[in-house]
Write a protein that holds these residues in place. Structure first.
Motif, PDB file in Angstrom:
ATOM      1  N   GLY A 114      31.607  21.220 -48.816  1.00  0.00           N
ATOM      2  CA  GLY A 114      31.615  20.924 -47.392  1.00  0.00           C
ATOM      3  C   GLY A 114      31.018  19.586 -47.027  1.00  0.00           C
ATOM      4  O   GLY A 114      30.643  19.376 -45.869  1.00  0.00           O
ATOM      5  N   GLU A 115      30.937  18.660 -47.976  1.00  0.00           N
ATOM      6  CA  GLU A 115      30.362  17.340 -47.722  1.00  0.00           C
ATOM      7  C   GLU A 115      31.271  16.243 -48.243  1.00  0.00           C
ATOM      8  O   GLU A 115      32.128  16.480 -49.100  1.00  0.00           O
ATOM      9  N   ILE A 116      31.064  15.024 -47.740  1.00  0.00           N
ATOM     10  CA  ILE A 116      31.750  13.852 -48.258  1.00  0.00           C
ATOM     11  C   ILE A 116      30.724  12.764 -48.540  1.00  0.00           C
ATOM     12  O   ILE A 116      29.636  12.756 -47.961  1.00  0.00           O
ATOM     13  N   LEU A 117      31.073  11.863 -49.457  1.00  0.00           N
ATOM     14  CA  LEU A 117      30.272  10.682 -49.721  1.00  0.00           C
ATOM     15  C   LEU A 117      30.963   9.493 -49.069  1.00  0.00           C
ATOM     16  O   LEU A 117      32.152   9.245 -49.309  1.00  0.00           O
ATOM     17  N   VAL A 118      30.220   8.775 -48.227  1.00  0.00           N
ATOM     18  CA  VAL A 118      30.772   7.636 -47.490  1.00  0.00           C
ATOM     19  C   VAL A 118      30.158   6.341 -48.002  1.00  0.00           C
ATOM     20  O   VAL A 118      28.930   6.238 -48.147  1.00  0.00           O
ATOM     21  N   ASP A 119      31.011   5.380 -48.296  1.00  0.00           N
ATOM     22  CA  ASP A 119      30.576   4.017 -48.585  1.00  0.00           C
ATOM     23  C   ASP A 119      30.266   3.365 -47.236  1.00  0.00           C
ATOM     24  O   ASP A 119      31.166   3.018 -46.476  1.00  0.00           O
ATOM     25  N   VAL A 120      28.983   3.245 -46.917  1.00  0.00           N
ATOM     26  CA  VAL A 120      28.567   2.828 -45.580  1.00  0.00           C
ATOM     27  C   VAL A 120      28.845   1.338 -45.374  1.00  0.00           C
ATOM     28  O   VAL A 120      28.491   0.507 -46.198  1.00  0.00           O
ATOM     29  N   LYS A 121      29.471   1.043 -44.263  1.00  0.00           N
ATOM     30  CA  LYS A 121      29.717  -0.349 -43.877  1.00  0.00           C
ATOM     31  C   LYS A 121      28.814  -0.799 -42.730  1.00  0.00           C
ATOM     32  O   LYS A 121      28.453  -1.976 -42.656  1.00  0.00           O
ATOM     33  N   ALA A 122      28.456   0.132 -41.854  1.00  0.00           N
ATOM     34  CA  ALA A 122      27.614  -0.214 -40.707  1.00  0.00           C
ATOM     35  C   ALA A 122      26.798   1.002 -40.298  1.00  0.00           C
ATOM     36  O   ALA A 122      27.273   2.136 -40.375  1.00  0.00           O
ATOM     37  N   CYS A 123      25.561   0.752 -39.868  1.00  0.00           N
ATOM     38  CA  CYS A 123      24.683   1.817 -39.379  1.00  0.00           C
ATOM     39  C   CYS A 123      24.023   1.330 -38.097  1.00  0.00           C
ATOM     40  O   CYS A 123      23.313   0.313 -38.104  1.00  0.00           O
ATOM     41  N   ALA A 124      24.266   2.016 -36.995  1.00  0.00           N
ATOM     42  CA  ALA A 124      23.675   1.626 -35.719  1.00  0.00           C
ATOM     43  C   ALA A 124      22.217   2.056 -35.658  1.00  0.00           C
ATOM     44  O   ALA A 124      21.822   3.079 -36.219  1.00  0.00           O
ATOM     45  N   ILE A 125      21.407   1.272 -34.962  1.00  0.00           N
ATOM     46  CA  ILE A 125      20.003   1.593 -34.746  1.00  0.00           C
ATOM     47  C   ILE A 125      19.858   2.214 -33.363  1.00  0.00           C
ATOM     48  O   ILE A 125      20.385   1.693 -32.375  1.00  0.00           O
ATOM     49  N   ASN A 126      19.141   3.327 -33.300  1.00  0.00           N
ATOM     50  CA  ASN A 126      18.961   4.042 -32.041  1.00  0.00           C
ATOM     51  C   ASN A 126      17.483   4.351 -31.823  1.00  0.00           C
ATOM     52  O   ASN A 126      16.679   4.339 -32.762  1.00  0.00           O
ATOM     53  N   TYR A 127      17.146   4.650 -30.570  1.00  0.00           N
ATOM     54  CA  TYR A 127      15.748   4.886 -30.219  1.00  0.00           C
ATOM     55  C   TYR A 127      15.097   5.993 -31.065  1.00  0.00           C
ATOM     56  O   TYR A 127      13.925   5.863 -31.453  1.00  0.00           O
ATOM     57  N   PRO A 128      15.801   7.094 -31.390  1.00  0.00           N
ATOM     58  CA  PRO A 128      15.162   8.099 -32.253  1.00  0.00           C
ATOM     59  C   PRO A 128      14.683   7.547 -33.591  1.00  0.00           C
ATOM     60  O   PRO A 128      13.710   8.067 -34.159  1.00  0.00           O
ATOM     61  N   ASP A 129      15.339   6.496 -34.092  1.00  0.00           N
ATOM     62  CA  ASP A 129      14.888   5.904 -35.353  1.00  0.00           C
ATOM     63  C   ASP A 129      13.466   5.358 -35.229  1.00  0.00           C
ATOM     64  O   ASP A 129      12.670   5.448 -36.172  1.00  0.00           O
ATOM     65  N   THR A 130      13.146   4.793 -34.070  1.00  0.00           N
ATOM     66  CA  THR A 130      11.804   4.244 -33.875  1.00  0.00           C
ATOM     67  C   THR A 130      10.759   5.355 -33.811  1.00  0.00           C
ATOM     68  O   THR A 130       9.616   5.168 -34.222  1.00  0.00           O
ATOM     69  N   LEU A 131      11.153   6.510 -33.287  1.00  0.00           N
ATOM     70  CA  LEU A 131      10.225   7.639 -33.161  1.00  0.00           C
ATOM     71  C   LEU A 131      10.053   8.387 -34.473  1.00  0.00           C
ATOM     72  O   LEU A 131       8.944   8.804 -34.825  1.00  0.00           O
ATOM     73  N   MET A 132      11.153   8.571 -35.207  1.00  0.00           N
ATOM     74  CA  MET A 132      11.102   9.403 -36.414  1.00  0.00           C
ATOM     75  C   MET A 132      10.168   8.838 -37.464  1.00  0.00           C
ATOM     76  O   MET A 132       9.410   9.579 -38.095  1.00  0.00           O
ATOM     77  N   ILE A 133      10.174   7.514 -37.651  1.00  0.00           N
ATOM     78  CA  ILE A 133       9.333   6.943 -38.704  1.00  0.00           C
ATOM     79  C   ILE A 133       7.856   7.028 -38.342  1.00  0.00           C
ATOM     80  O   ILE A 133       6.991   6.908 -39.202  1.00  0.00           O
ATOM     81  N   ARG A 134       7.567   7.249 -37.062  1.00  0.00           N
ATOM     82  CA  ARG A 134       6.180   7.434 -36.614  1.00  0.00           C
ATOM     83  C   ARG A 134       5.820   8.918 -36.454  1.00  0.00           C
ATOM     84  O   ARG A 134       4.752   9.249 -35.929  1.00  0.00           O
TER      85      ARG A 134
END
Length: 332
Positions: free
Chosen positions: A28-48
């Protein structure tokens, strides 16, 4: 493969560029060759460790990606290797290859670049859910949008216009005001970044009221919080909807007597939980976003891209509330 990972609680400066093994997709999963990753506000909170979800470290921030399907796991029939997809992860996107679960990825429409595709789900997804399910937006509504020049804010400007609303964009500078106008805002209010006293707060409330008109805002879309929420609430219409989306300026304290006087609703917009609780409606809304994109009614603004090794700089810029539109990390 290379990956930006968090090993300890802290800000963007604690992130490290690691070399890790390429994961194998399970059932039920796929492997994606990532080309772009958007940055969002939750990213700033999660690492803290300030977000609702706290993944086990080490892990990569990054909740939405765009790329090319590389490997298809057992039981997945909705895509094949070579397909271009966008995927929603929660975390794990800031790496060269990422695992995405079935039902959490969608084909990228023809002609849409990876950077724009990666900028669609969390911003426009949050807003379409907020407007339709929580705000019950309708043609002719007046919508006041706080933080209208950021990624979520611009999605709100475009979607509100697409649904036939009048848009009042609230931003912190004239440069951001011009971006909001270019996205379709009918009027703009510039609020101060410095701390406001009672008189300044009242002045801002009056500015919001003047821009929204005599009946006030049918929907307040609050992405900012802090000292800006109360002046916005004071400009709300009778039986209006105050949508709580985020609070990078701080968690506000609202005088609840105002909700009684306006007979208004204060509604939370928790898009991540919505997608898990109502997956069928989520899929329908993503399809609607694709249609609006193909009709030219929405178009994510990618203001800056960063290489993977500088992903921390992108997160820091968003955290400092300096971002306009979307910040995207690209792998090539």
């Amino acid at each position: 493969m290379k990956a930006i990972q968090t090993h300890e609680v802290g800000g963007p400066e604690t992130l490290k560029l690691d070399e890790i093994d390429v994961p194998t997709p399970g059932k039920g999963e796929i492997l994606v060759d990532v080309k772009a990753c958007a940055i969002n506000y939750p990213d700033t909170l999660m690492i803290r460790d300030l977000y609702q979800f706290k993944p086990e470290r080490p892990y990569s921030p990054g909740g939405e990606i765009a790329g090319v399907v590389e490997v298809v796991g057992e039981g997945v029939t909705s895509c094949k290797p070579g397909d271009r997809v966008i995927g929603m992860l929660g975390n794990g996107g800031l790496r060269e290859k990422a695992i995405v679960a079935d039902g959490r990825f969608f084909p990228i429409p023809d002609g849409v670049p990876f950077e724009k595709a990666a900028s669609l789900l969390m911003t426009y997804g949050t807003t379409i859910h907020g407007f339709k399910d929580r705000g019950h937006i309708k043609e002719g509504d007046v919508v006041l949008i706080l933080g209208a020049a950021g990624g979520v804010g611009l999605s709100a400007v475009e979607l509100a216009k697409a649904y036939g609303a009048k848009v009042v964009a609230a931003v912190s500078s004239e440069a951001k005001a011009e971006i909001a106008r270019n996205a379709g805002a009918d009027d703009v209010v510039i609020y101060p970044r410095e701390e406001m006293d009672k008189a300044a707060s009242k002045e801002l409330a009056n500015a919001f009221k003047a821009a929204c008109g005599p009946n006030g805002a049918n929907i307040v879309y609050d992405i900012v919080g802090g000292q800006y929420s109360e002046p916005a609430l004071r400009s709300i219409a009778w039986e209006g909807k105050f949508l709580v989306v985020g609070f990078p300026a701080g968690i506000p304290k609202l005088p609840l007597n105002l909700t009684l006087l306006k007979s208004c609703d204060v509604c939370g917009v928790f898009w991540g939980a919505f997608t898990a609780r109502e997956p069928a409606k989520f899929v329908d809304q993503v399809k609607e976003l694709f249609t609006l994109m193909q009709e030219g009614k929405i178009d994510p603004l990618v203001s800056e891209t960063f290489p993977l090794e500088r992903a921390g700089d992108a997160i820091a810029k968003l955290e400092a509330r300096e971002a306009v539109g979307k910040l995207v990390v690209t792998m090539d």
